[in-house]
Design a protein around this motif. Sequence first.
Motif, PDB file in Angstrom:
ATOM      1  N   TRP A  27      26.718  -1.234  27.185  1.00  0.00           N
ATOM      2  CA  TRP A  27      27.529  -1.502  25.996  1.00  0.00           C
ATOM      3  C   TRP A  27      26.663  -1.496  24.742  1.00  0.00           C
ATOM      4  O   TRP A  27      25.575  -2.055  24.733  1.00  0.00           O
ATOM      5  CB  TRP A  27      28.222  -2.858  26.125  1.00  0.00           C
ATOM      6  CG  TRP A  27      29.170  -2.920  27.270  1.00  0.00           C
ATOM      7  CD1 TRP A  27      28.892  -3.395  28.524  1.00  0.00           C
ATOM      8  CD2 TRP A  27      30.514  -2.495  27.291  1.00  0.00           C
ATOM      9  NE1 TRP A  27      30.000  -3.293  29.327  1.00  0.00           N
ATOM     10  CE2 TRP A  27      31.019  -2.733  28.594  1.00  0.00           C
ATOM     11  CE3 TRP A  27      31.359  -1.923  26.347  1.00  0.00           C
ATOM     12  CZ2 TRP A  27      32.321  -2.443  28.953  1.00  0.00           C
ATOM     13  CZ3 TRP A  27      32.658  -1.633  26.714  1.00  0.00           C
ATOM     14  CH2 TRP A  27      33.129  -1.885  27.994  1.00  0.00           C
ATOM     15  N   ARG A  28      27.170  -0.867  23.663  1.00  0.00           N
ATOM     16  CA  ARG A  28      26.434  -0.810  22.399  1.00  0.00           C
ATOM     17  C   ARG A  28      27.384  -1.054  21.219  1.00  0.00           C
ATOM     18  O   ARG A  28      27.924  -0.122  20.643  1.00  0.00           O
ATOM     19  CB  ARG A  28      25.752   0.538  22.234  1.00  0.00           C
ATOM     20  CG  ARG A  28      24.666   0.770  23.287  1.00  0.00           C
ATOM     21  CD  ARG A  28      23.897   2.034  23.066  1.00  0.00           C
ATOM     22  NE  ARG A  28      24.735   3.198  23.339  1.00  0.00           N
ATOM     23  CZ  ARG A  28      24.643   4.344  22.672  1.00  0.00           C
ATOM     24  NH1 ARG A  28      23.792   4.490  21.697  1.00  0.00           N
ATOM     25  NH2 ARG A  28      25.417   5.357  22.996  1.00  0.00           N
ATOM     26  N   PRO A  29      27.599  -2.315  20.821  1.00  0.00           N
ATOM     27  CA  PRO A  29      28.403  -2.570  19.626  1.00  0.00           C
ATOM     28  C   PRO A  29      27.592  -2.222  18.368  1.00  0.00           C
ATOM     29  O   PRO A  29      26.363  -2.336  18.367  1.00  0.00           O
ATOM     30  CB  PRO A  29      28.700  -4.063  19.694  1.00  0.00           C
ATOM     31  CG  PRO A  29      27.630  -4.633  20.557  1.00  0.00           C
ATOM     32  CD  PRO A  29      27.192  -3.536  21.487  1.00  0.00           C
ATOM     33  N   PHE A  30      28.285  -1.800  17.303  1.00  0.00           N
ATOM     34  CA  PHE A  30      27.591  -1.439  16.075  1.00  0.00           C
ATOM     35  C   PHE A  30      28.415  -1.814  14.848  1.00  0.00           C
ATOM     36  O   PHE A  30      29.629  -2.008  14.917  1.00  0.00           O
ATOM     37  CB  PHE A  30      27.254   0.059  16.041  1.00  0.00           C
ATOM     38  CG  PHE A  30      28.458   0.955  15.968  1.00  0.00           C
ATOM     39  CD1 PHE A  30      28.964   1.366  14.746  1.00  0.00           C
ATOM     40  CD2 PHE A  30      29.078   1.403  17.118  1.00  0.00           C
ATOM     41  CE1 PHE A  30      30.063   2.194  14.679  1.00  0.00           C
ATOM     42  CE2 PHE A  30      30.180   2.224  17.068  1.00  0.00           C
ATOM     43  CZ  PHE A  30      30.676   2.630  15.836  1.00  0.00           C
ATOM     44  N   ASP A  70      28.043   3.751  27.552  1.00  0.00           N
ATOM     45  CA  ASP A  70      27.354   4.877  28.180  1.00  0.00           C
ATOM     46  C   ASP A  70      27.862   5.083  29.601  1.00  0.00           C
ATOM     47  O   ASP A  70      27.675   4.229  30.466  1.00  0.00           O
ATOM     48  CB  ASP A  70      25.844   4.638  28.199  1.00  0.00           C
ATOM     49  CG  ASP A  70      25.254   4.598  26.803  1.00  0.00           C
ATOM     50  OD1 ASP A  70      25.696   5.404  25.969  1.00  0.00           O
ATOM     51  OD2 ASP A  70      24.372   3.761  26.554  1.00  0.00           O
ATOM     52  N   LEU A  71      28.498   6.222  29.852  1.00  0.00           N
ATOM     53  CA  LEU A  71      28.932   6.578  31.199  1.00  0.00           C
ATOM     54  C   LEU A  71      27.768   7.129  32.016  1.00  0.00           C
ATOM     55  O   LEU A  71      27.674   6.909  33.218  1.00  0.00           O
ATOM     56  CB  LEU A  71      30.043   7.624  31.137  1.00  0.00           C
ATOM     57  CG  LEU A  71      31.358   7.167  30.508  1.00  0.00           C
ATOM     58  CD1 LEU A  71      32.286   8.352  30.313  1.00  0.00           C
ATOM     59  CD2 LEU A  71      32.009   6.108  31.369  1.00  0.00           C
ATOM     60  N   SER A  72      26.901   7.893  31.333  1.00  0.00           N
ATOM     61  CA  SER A  72      25.715   8.481  31.959  1.00  0.00           C
ATOM     62  C   SER A  72      24.727   8.807  30.851  1.00  0.00           C
ATOM     63  O   SER A  72      24.946   8.437  29.696  1.00  0.00           O
ATOM     64  CB  SER A  72      26.097   9.749  32.730  1.00  0.00           C
ATOM     65  OG  SER A  72      26.499  10.766  31.838  1.00  0.00           O
ATOM     66  N   ARG A  74      24.319  11.620  29.539  1.00  0.00           N
ATOM     67  CA  ARG A  74      24.887  12.656  28.676  1.00  0.00           C
ATOM     68  C   ARG A  74      26.318  12.397  28.223  1.00  0.00           C
ATOM     69  O   ARG A  74      26.890  13.215  27.518  1.00  0.00           O
ATOM     70  CB  ARG A  74      24.837  13.996  29.396  1.00  0.00           C
ATOM     71  CG  ARG A  74      23.441  14.410  29.714  1.00  0.00           C
ATOM     72  CD  ARG A  74      23.424  15.736  30.381  1.00  0.00           C
ATOM     73  NE  ARG A  74      22.078  16.098  30.739  1.00  0.00           N
ATOM     74  CZ  ARG A  74      21.762  17.134  31.452  1.00  0.00           C
ATOM     75  NH1 ARG A  74      22.716  17.915  31.913  1.00  0.00           N
ATOM     76  NH2 ARG A  74      20.512  17.407  31.732  1.00  0.00           N
ATOM     77  N   ALA A  75      26.924  11.320  28.635  1.00  0.00           N
ATOM     78  CA  ALA A  75      28.328  11.068  28.274  1.00  0.00           C
ATOM     79  C   ALA A  75      28.517   9.623  27.833  1.00  0.00           C
ATOM     80  O   ALA A  75      27.910   8.704  28.381  1.00  0.00           O
ATOM     81  CB  ALA A  75      29.246  11.377  29.448  1.00  0.00           C
ATOM     82  N   MET A  76      29.351   9.438  26.835  1.00  0.00           N
ATOM     83  CA  MET A  76      29.639   8.106  26.331  1.00  0.00           C
ATOM     84  C   MET A  76      31.082   8.039  25.845  1.00  0.00           C
ATOM     85  O   MET A  76      31.625   9.018  25.330  1.00  0.00           O
ATOM     86  CB  MET A  76      28.647   7.771  25.234  1.00  0.00           C
ATOM     87  CG  MET A  76      29.237   7.350  23.945  1.00  0.00           C
ATOM     88  SD  MET A  76      28.029   6.997  22.702  1.00  0.00           S
ATOM     89  CE  MET A  76      28.401   8.310  21.587  1.00  0.00           C
ATOM     90  N   LEU A  77      31.707   6.895  26.031  1.00  0.00           N
ATOM     91  CA  LEU A  77      33.020   6.606  25.457  1.00  0.00           C
ATOM     92  C   LEU A  77      32.785   5.807  24.181  1.00  0.00           C
ATOM     93  O   LEU A  77      31.814   5.055  24.090  1.00  0.00           O
ATOM     94  CB  LEU A  77      33.857   5.770  26.424  1.00  0.00           C
ATOM     95  CG  LEU A  77      34.213   6.407  27.756  1.00  0.00           C
ATOM     96  CD1 LEU A  77      34.942   5.385  28.629  1.00  0.00           C
ATOM     97  CD2 LEU A  77      35.078   7.636  27.556  1.00  0.00           C
ATOM     98  N   TYR A  78      33.668   5.965  23.204  1.00  0.00           N
ATOM     99  CA  TYR A  78      33.495   5.192  21.986  1.00  0.00           C
ATOM    100  C   TYR A  78      34.839   4.783  21.395  1.00  0.00           C
ATOM    101  O   TYR A  78      35.871   5.397  21.615  1.00  0.00           O
ATOM    102  CB  TYR A  78      32.691   5.967  20.943  1.00  0.00           C
ATOM    103  CG  TYR A  78      33.371   7.208  20.415  1.00  0.00           C
ATOM    104  CD1 TYR A  78      34.231   7.129  19.331  1.00  0.00           C
ATOM    105  CD2 TYR A  78      33.168   8.445  21.000  1.00  0.00           C
ATOM    106  CE1 TYR A  78      34.871   8.264  18.843  1.00  0.00           C
ATOM    107  CE2 TYR A  78      33.792   9.576  20.529  1.00  0.00           C
ATOM    108  CZ  TYR A  78      34.636   9.480  19.442  1.00  0.00           C
ATOM    109  OH  TYR A  78      35.265  10.601  18.966  1.00  0.00           O
ATOM    110  N   PHE A  79      34.793   3.691  20.660  1.00  0.00           N
ATOM    111  CA  PHE A  79      35.894   3.204  19.841  1.00  0.00           C
ATOM    112  C   PHE A  79      35.281   2.810  18.513  1.00  0.00           C
ATOM    113  O   PHE A  79      34.236   2.159  18.478  1.00  0.00           O
ATOM    114  CB  PHE A  79      36.554   1.975  20.473  1.00  0.00           C
ATOM    115  CG  PHE A  79      37.360   1.187  19.480  1.00  0.00           C
ATOM    116  CD1 PHE A  79      38.645   1.584  19.152  1.00  0.00           C
ATOM    117  CD2 PHE A  79      36.826   0.077  18.856  1.00  0.00           C
ATOM    118  CE1 PHE A  79      39.382   0.876  18.215  1.00  0.00           C
ATOM    119  CE2 PHE A  79      37.557  -0.649  17.927  1.00  0.00           C
ATOM    120  CZ  PHE A  79      38.841  -0.238  17.606  1.00  0.00           C
TER     121      PHE A  79
END
Length: 110
Positions: A27-30, A70-72, A74-79
Amino acid sequence: IVAGARGGADVKSKGYMGSIEYTSGKWRPFLLMGRSKQDTTASGVTVVGQAAFPGRTGDYKDYQYGLRYDLSKRAMLYFMSGQTRDTSTTGDGTGARKRDGTAIGMWTTF
């Protein structure tokens, strides 16, 4: 008066932007915040359909916040969501505009 013509304009602008991101596992909140100011002074020919154009001043404030997962490698979901406020004054007398936006998606790299 000539339609669409305008004399010279001097533009001065300054601004700043800063952001912070915290990583906790996947998880990466910003949070991102910024502000800028623009001063434009114009002289010469007035554009048809506008009042006399002595210049305009813009004061812009914006922020965005969100979360990345971060899913992997090379892939990430974001909101993310945010708002921009524009308190510019122009020759047509408008000002104090506010725009909100939200995005959800997936980012991949190859």
